[in-house]
Motif scaffolding. Sequence first.
Motif, short mmCIF file in Angstrom:
data_model
loop_
_atom_site.label_atom_id
_atom_site.label_comp_id
_atom_site.label_asym_id
_atom_site.label_seq_id
_atom_site.Cartn_x
_atom_site.Cartn_y
_atom_site.Cartn_z
N VAL A 47 -107.36 33.13 -56.10
CA VAL A 47 -107.02 34.36 -55.34
C VAL A 47 -106.52 34.26 -54.27
O VAL A 47 -106.07 35.38 -54.04
CB VAL A 47 -108.69 34.59 -54.91
CG1 VAL A 47 -108.84 35.76 -54.24
CG2 VAL A 47 -109.95 35.41 -56.13
N GLU A 48 -106.32 33.07 -53.32
CA GLU A 48 -105.64 33.20 -51.86
C GLU A 48 -104.09 32.81 -52.49
O GLU A 48 -103.22 33.30 -51.89
CB GLU A 48 -106.23 31.78 -51.12
CG GLU A 48 -107.45 32.75 -50.47
CD GLU A 48 -107.91 31.31 -49.45
OE1 GLU A 48 -109.06 31.31 -48.63
OE2 GLU A 48 -107.82 30.00 -50.22
N LYS A 49 -103.96 32.05 -53.23
CA LYS A 49 -102.55 31.56 -53.86
C LYS A 49 -101.74 33.21 -54.26
O LYS A 49 -100.55 33.53 -54.16
CB LYS A 49 -102.73 30.86 -55.47
CG LYS A 49 -102.90 29.56 -54.67
CD LYS A 49 -102.85 28.38 -55.42
CE LYS A 49 -103.45 27.13 -55.26
NZ LYS A 49 -103.45 25.78 -56.17
N PHE A 50 -102.91 34.25 -55.37
CA PHE A 50 -102.22 35.24 -55.72
C PHE A 50 -102.06 36.05 -54.30
O PHE A 50 -101.41 36.91 -54.49
CB PHE A 50 -103.47 36.55 -56.57
CG PHE A 50 -102.45 37.53 -56.61
CD1 PHE A 50 -102.25 37.67 -57.70
CD2 PHE A 50 -103.72 38.37 -56.16
CE1 PHE A 50 -102.11 38.52 -57.96
CE2 PHE A 50 -103.94 39.32 -56.86
CZ PHE A 50 -102.56 40.18 -57.58
N MET A 51 -103.27 36.26 -53.56
CA MET A 51 -103.07 36.76 -52.13
C MET A 51 -101.18 36.71 -51.55
O MET A 51 -100.83 38.20 -50.49
CB MET A 51 -104.09 36.54 -51.49
CG MET A 51 -105.15 37.78 -51.70
SD MET A 51 -106.27 37.27 -50.83
CE MET A 51 -106.34 38.47 -48.69
N ILE A 52 -101.11 35.22 -51.19
CA ILE A 52 -99.99 35.10 -50.47
C ILE A 52 -98.91 35.40 -50.60
O ILE A 52 -97.51 34.97 -49.77
CB ILE A 52 -99.86 33.65 -50.26
CG1 ILE A 52 -99.99 32.89 -51.68
CG2 ILE A 52 -101.32 33.42 -48.83
CD1 ILE A 52 -99.50 31.40 -50.57
N ILE A 99 -99.88 28.00 -44.99
CA ILE A 99 -100.13 28.83 -45.97
C ILE A 99 -98.61 28.36 -47.55
O ILE A 99 -99.34 27.98 -48.35
CB ILE A 99 -100.07 30.49 -46.06
CG1 ILE A 99 -101.44 30.92 -45.19
CG2 ILE A 99 -100.16 31.16 -47.00
CD1 ILE A 99 -102.64 30.36 -45.56
N GLU A 100 -98.15 29.06 -46.30
CA GLU A 100 -96.34 28.14 -47.17
C GLU A 100 -96.50 26.94 -47.59
O GLU A 100 -95.97 27.01 -48.77
CB GLU A 100 -95.56 28.54 -46.81
CG GLU A 100 -95.03 30.21 -45.68
CD GLU A 100 -96.06 30.30 -45.07
OE1 GLU A 100 -95.66 31.63 -44.32
OE2 GLU A 100 -96.39 29.79 -44.21
N GLU A 101 -96.89 26.33 -47.42
CA GLU A 101 -96.99 24.63 -47.59
C GLU A 101 -98.70 23.90 -48.60
O GLU A 101 -98.55 23.47 -48.64
CB GLU A 101 -97.27 24.01 -46.77
CG GLU A 101 -95.07 23.77 -46.22
CD GLU A 101 -94.87 23.17 -44.89
OE1 GLU A 101 -94.43 21.67 -44.83
OE2 GLU A 101 -95.78 22.89 -43.77
N ASP A 102 -99.47 25.40 -48.58
CA ASP A 102 -100.84 24.34 -48.70
C ASP A 102 -101.31 23.51 -47.84
O ASP A 102 -101.96 22.51 -48.83
CB ASP A 102 -101.33 24.27 -49.80
CG ASP A 102 -102.81 24.89 -50.43
OD1 ASP A 102 -103.56 24.91 -49.70
OD2 ASP A 102 -102.84 24.93 -51.72
N ILE A 103 -101.10 23.40 -46.99
CA ILE A 103 -101.45 21.78 -45.78
C ILE A 103 -101.39 21.91 -45.09
O ILE A 103 -101.63 22.88 -43.89
CB ILE A 103 -100.29 21.05 -45.17
CG1 ILE A 103 -99.56 20.56 -46.74
CG2 ILE A 103 -100.55 20.00 -44.47
CD1 ILE A 103 -98.12 19.84 -46.29
N ALA A 104 -103.09 22.29 -44.55
CA ALA A 104 -104.05 21.98 -43.35
C ALA A 104 -104.69 21.10 -42.45
O ALA A 104 -104.55 19.53 -42.57
CB ALA A 104 -105.87 22.85 -43.08
N MET A 105 -104.59 20.97 -41.48
CA MET A 105 -104.56 19.63 -40.23
C MET A 105 -106.55 20.27 -38.99
O MET A 105 -106.10 22.02 -38.76
CB MET A 105 -102.99 20.02 -39.50
CG MET A 105 -102.36 19.50 -39.66
SD MET A 105 -102.34 17.36 -40.58
CE MET A 105 -101.75 17.04 -38.90
#
Length: 119
Positions: A47-52, A99-105
């Motif tokens: 869902v988040e991938k669709f939203m972005i 969000i663009e890279e789908d990487i969280a720290m």
Amino acid sequence: MKKIEHQFSMLVREIRKEYVGNGPREITTRFVGSWAISEMKGNLTNVEKFMISSREGKRMVHKARTELVKKIYKNPEILAKFEELVGAKILRIFSDISIEEDIAMTIFVFDKPLDSKTT
């Protein structure tokens, strides 16, 4: 030390899965001084991938993710799990997601060095 870093990563994944609905696809934790640095890849739900796909969607997903993570880490029971694992008190936590890279720290700052632990 690698064993404790791995256990730390698994704890982060377990908590994310429980509170966010899915855990990261890949997670790496490194202890550097009094910091535990967790890098998480593959965090976003379908869902988040669709939203972005829109600018407003990106903003909403980023805000929701960062606010939710901040709220999760205010829970004393959750903090106690990390503190018990590494034998140190958490002083503060910094967290963000690209969000663009789908990487969280997430950087956990403890009251004493973690990298001197041996297992």
